[in-house]
Design a protein around this motif. Structure first.
Motif, PDB file in Angstrom:
ATOM      1  N   PHE A  67       4.547  13.883  23.240  1.00 43.93           N
ATOM      2  CA  PHE A  67       3.556  13.277  22.340  1.00 43.93           C
ATOM      3  C   PHE A  67       4.195  12.229  21.444  1.00 43.93           C
ATOM      4  N   PHE A  68       5.318  12.583  20.810  1.00 41.57           N
ATOM      5  CA  PHE A  68       5.904  11.651  19.861  1.00 41.57           C
ATOM      6  C   PHE A  68       6.654  10.511  20.542  1.00 41.57           C
ATOM      7  N   VAL A  69       7.001  10.656  21.810  1.00 38.59           N
ATOM      8  CA  VAL A  69       7.499   9.504  22.564  1.00 38.59           C
ATOM      9  C   VAL A  69       6.373   8.467  22.670  1.00 38.59           C
ATOM     10  N   GLY A  70       5.179   8.935  23.022  1.00 39.99           N
ATOM     11  CA  GLY A  70       4.032   8.033  23.117  1.00 39.99           C
ATOM     12  C   GLY A  70       3.656   7.425  21.787  1.00 39.99           C
ATOM     13  N   VAL A  71       3.650   8.249  20.733  1.00 41.03           N
ATOM     14  CA  VAL A  71       3.311   7.747  19.398  1.00 41.03           C
ATOM     15  C   VAL A  71       4.347   6.738  18.926  1.00 41.03           C
ATOM     16  N   GLY A  72       5.621   7.120  19.011  1.00 37.27           N
ATOM     17  CA  GLY A  72       6.671   6.226  18.536  1.00 37.27           C
ATOM     18  C   GLY A  72       6.682   4.905  19.279  1.00 37.27           C
ATOM     19  N   THR A  73       6.456   4.951  20.592  1.00 39.82           N
ATOM     20  CA  THR A  73       6.474   3.736  21.400  1.00 39.82           C
ATOM     21  C   THR A  73       5.345   2.798  21.009  1.00 39.82           C
ATOM     22  N   VAL A  74       4.124   3.328  20.882  1.00 42.01           N
ATOM     23  CA  VAL A  74       3.002   2.441  20.563  1.00 42.01           C
ATOM     24  C   VAL A  74       3.090   1.934  19.133  1.00 42.01           C
ATOM     25  N   VAL A  75       3.534   2.774  18.192  1.00 41.90           N
ATOM     26  CA  VAL A  75       3.628   2.315  16.812  1.00 41.90           C
ATOM     27  C   VAL A  75       4.700   1.235  16.678  1.00 41.90           C
ATOM     28  N   LEU A  76       5.834   1.430  17.344  1.00 42.07           N
ATOM     29  CA  LEU A  76       6.871   0.412  17.299  1.00 42.07           C
ATOM     30  C   LEU A  76       6.366  -0.904  17.903  1.00 42.07           C
ATOM     31  N   LYS A  77       5.610  -0.802  18.975  1.00 41.29           N
ATOM     32  CA  LYS A  77       5.089  -2.019  19.611  1.00 41.29           C
ATOM     33  C   LYS A  77       4.040  -2.686  18.719  1.00 41.29           C
ATOM     34  N   LEU A  78       3.186  -1.903  18.089  1.00 40.56           N
ATOM     35  CA  LEU A  78       2.203  -2.464  17.156  1.00 40.56           C
ATOM     36  C   LEU A  78       2.893  -3.093  15.957  1.00 40.56           C
ATOM     37  N   PHE A  79       3.944  -2.448  15.468  1.00 40.76           N
ATOM     38  CA  PHE A  79       4.716  -3.042  14.378  1.00 40.76           C
ATOM     39  C   PHE A  79       5.286  -4.400  14.807  1.00 40.76           C
ATOM     40  N   ALA A  80       5.794  -4.462  16.026  1.00 42.48           N
ATOM     41  CA  ALA A  80       6.349  -5.726  16.518  1.00 42.48           C
ATOM     42  C   ALA A  80       5.280  -6.812  16.582  1.00 42.48           C
ATOM     43  N   CYS A  81       4.070  -6.417  16.968  1.00 42.39           N
ATOM     44  CA  CYS A  81       2.974  -7.390  17.082  1.00 42.39           C
ATOM     45  C   CYS A  81       2.466  -7.846  15.717  1.00 42.39           C
ATOM     46  N   VAL A  82       2.256  -6.905  14.809  1.00 39.48           N
ATOM     47  CA  VAL A  82       1.589  -7.201  13.540  1.00 39.48           C
ATOM     48  C   VAL A  82       2.589  -7.584  12.445  1.00 39.48           C
ATOM     49  N   LEU A  83       3.717  -6.885  12.395  1.00 33.50           N
ATOM     50  CA  LEU A  83       4.652  -7.039  11.281  1.00 33.50           C
ATOM     51  C   LEU A  83       5.999  -7.617  11.709  1.00 33.50           C
ATOM     52  N   GLY A  84       6.115  -7.981  12.977  1.00 33.33           N
ATOM     53  CA  GLY A  84       7.414  -8.378  13.507  1.00 33.33           C
ATOM     54  C   GLY A  84       7.963  -9.663  12.938  1.00 33.33           C
ATOM     55  N   LYS A  85       7.106 -10.566  12.470  1.00 31.84           N
ATOM     56  CA  LYS A  85       7.576 -11.850  11.972  1.00 31.84           C
ATOM     57  C   LYS A  85       8.073 -11.767  10.533  1.00 31.84           C
ATOM     58  N   THR A  86       7.334 -11.061   9.691  1.00 37.23           N
ATOM     59  CA  THR A  86       7.615 -11.090   8.249  1.00 37.23           C
ATOM     60  C   THR A  86       7.929  -9.731   7.656  1.00 37.23           C
ATOM     61  N   GLY A  87       7.719  -8.653   8.416  1.00 42.19           N
ATOM     62  CA  GLY A  87       7.716  -7.334   7.796  1.00 42.19           C
ATOM     63  C   GLY A  87       6.390  -7.117   7.078  1.00 42.19           C
ATOM     64  N   GLY A  88       6.328  -6.074   6.269  1.00 37.91           N
ATOM     65  CA  GLY A  88       5.083  -5.794   5.565  1.00 37.91           C
ATOM     66  C   GLY A  88       4.965  -4.328   5.230  1.00 37.91           C
ATOM     67  N   THR A  89       3.729  -3.870   5.082  1.00 32.45           N
ATOM     68  CA  THR A  89       3.430  -2.492   4.700  1.00 32.45           C
ATOM     69  C   THR A  89       2.538  -1.867   5.760  1.00 32.45           C
ATOM     70  N   ALA A  90       2.806  -0.617   6.106  1.00 32.22           N
ATOM     71  CA  ALA A  90       1.952   0.130   7.025  1.00 32.22           C
ATOM     72  C   ALA A  90       1.512   1.416   6.341  1.00 32.22           C
ATOM     73  N   VAL A  91       0.254   1.767   6.504  1.00 27.88           N
ATOM     74  CA  VAL A  91      -0.335   2.911   5.821  1.00 27.88           C
ATOM     75  C   VAL A  91      -0.744   3.960   6.849  1.00 27.88           C
ATOM     76  N   PHE A  92      -0.295   5.197   6.628  1.00 29.82           N
ATOM     77  CA  PHE A  92      -0.614   6.324   7.512  1.00 29.82           C
ATOM     78  C   PHE A  92      -1.113   7.486   6.660  1.00 29.82           C
ATOM     79  N   GLY A  93      -1.947   8.337   7.251  1.00 29.70           N
ATOM     80  CA  GLY A  93      -2.480   9.481   6.536  1.00 29.70           C
ATOM     81  C   GLY A  93      -1.578  10.695   6.626  1.00 29.70           C
ATOM     82  N   LYS A  94      -1.589  11.498   5.574  1.00 31.83           N
ATOM     83  CA  LYS A  94      -0.802  12.728   5.559  1.00 31.83           C
ATOM     84  C   LYS A  94      -1.381  13.808   6.461  1.00 31.83           C
TER      85      LYS A  94
END
Length: 280
Positions: free
Chosen positions: A121-148
């Protein structure tokens, strides 16, 4: 609200901005997601959400095909809360080739609890989140919000960001609950009326486990077993009800200081699997 389907269109839309605030989701949005969007709004110069049902984090027998998809309602809610940009890639956009390069989180954190009962499960989660980070935040960095509510997921992502030195701040939003205490979840929609009324037994079991842990002279696995047995007696099929250290999600002991623990639970009610947690 702009909608980007391709990575190229997304990056073009983000070009004028220096600090995106990003909320990744799988859609079927509820008030918990909207609370995360409100939390994100003042944290960046552009607010970005994503909707992508990630096949990689579903086991073969799980509900990928039946996972609720509510595109029009999701867009209306995001528009109303002031989302600036929605990234909604098709599977072929995000995974144009088979995703053979994958992130494997630290087994000490990721291979227990959810990782034990949902291998990979967390292989799938980590892979997609890292890829989404690369797409959305890869140029400048930024903030990501997740629920507890997805507590272990939050911990895995925080560790990934820290150890890979990503220029991203992870902000945690508190769990949103219905009036009776049930944590809001997209999967609550699978519950029948009777099951929905019974579902509050999961947060109540965590509250009782936390209370007994605080009051016990020598807290330990026996208390967790009592909680499991009580939930089974109500017709549930629990995977785990346990107390861990917040810092690393390792099993708690009587020597752990007050205010450093979290009770976590996952259990199936009929065909619906619910998770929850309680810091105490």
């Amino acid at each position: 609200m702009l909608i980007a389907r391709s990575i190229a269109d997304l990056r073009q839309a983000l070009a004028p901005y220096r600090h995106p605030a990003f909320v990744p989701t799988m859609g079927n949005l509820h008030d918990g997601h909207i609370a995360l969007m409100r939390l994100a709004k003042p944290l960046g110069d552009v607010t970005v959400a994503s909707i992508f049902v990630n096949r990689l984090q579903f086991l073969p027998h799980e509900d990928f095909d039946s996972y609720p998809r509510t595109w029009e309602a999701d867009c209306a809610q995001l528009q109303a809360v002031g989302c600036d940009l929605l990234f909604a890639p098709r599977e072929a956009d995000l995974y144009p080739q088979p995703q053979t390069v994958k992130l494997h989180p630290d087994p000490a954190l990721a291979d227990r609890l959810e990782g034990q009962f949902r291998p990979g499960f967390f292989v799938g989660v980590g892979t997609v989140v890292l890829k989404l980070f690369a797409c959305v935040l890869g140029k400048t960095g930024g903030t990501a919000v997740f629920g507890k509510k997805d507590y272990q997921q939050l911990m895995v992502i925080r560790q990934m960001v820290q150890q890979l030195a990503l220029p991203i701040e992870i902000v945690a939003g508190e769990t949103c609950r219905a009036a009776d205490g049930l944590a809001l979840s997209s999967r609550n929609g699978f519950l029948s009326l009777a099951e929905r009324q019974e579902a509050v037994a999961l947060p109540l079991a965590l509250q009782q486990l936390a209370r007994r842990w605080r009051e016990a002279r020598n807290p330990g696995p026996a208390l967790e077993q009592q909680a499991l047995d009580a939930l089974r007696a109500r017709g549930w099929q629990p995977d785990y009800l346990t107390v861990c250290r917040r810092a690393d999600l390792q099993p708690a002991t009587a020597q752990d200081a007050p205010g450093t623990l979290v009770a976590l639970g996952a259990a199936r009610l009929a065909t619906t699997r619910l998770i929850d947690n309680l810091e105490f």
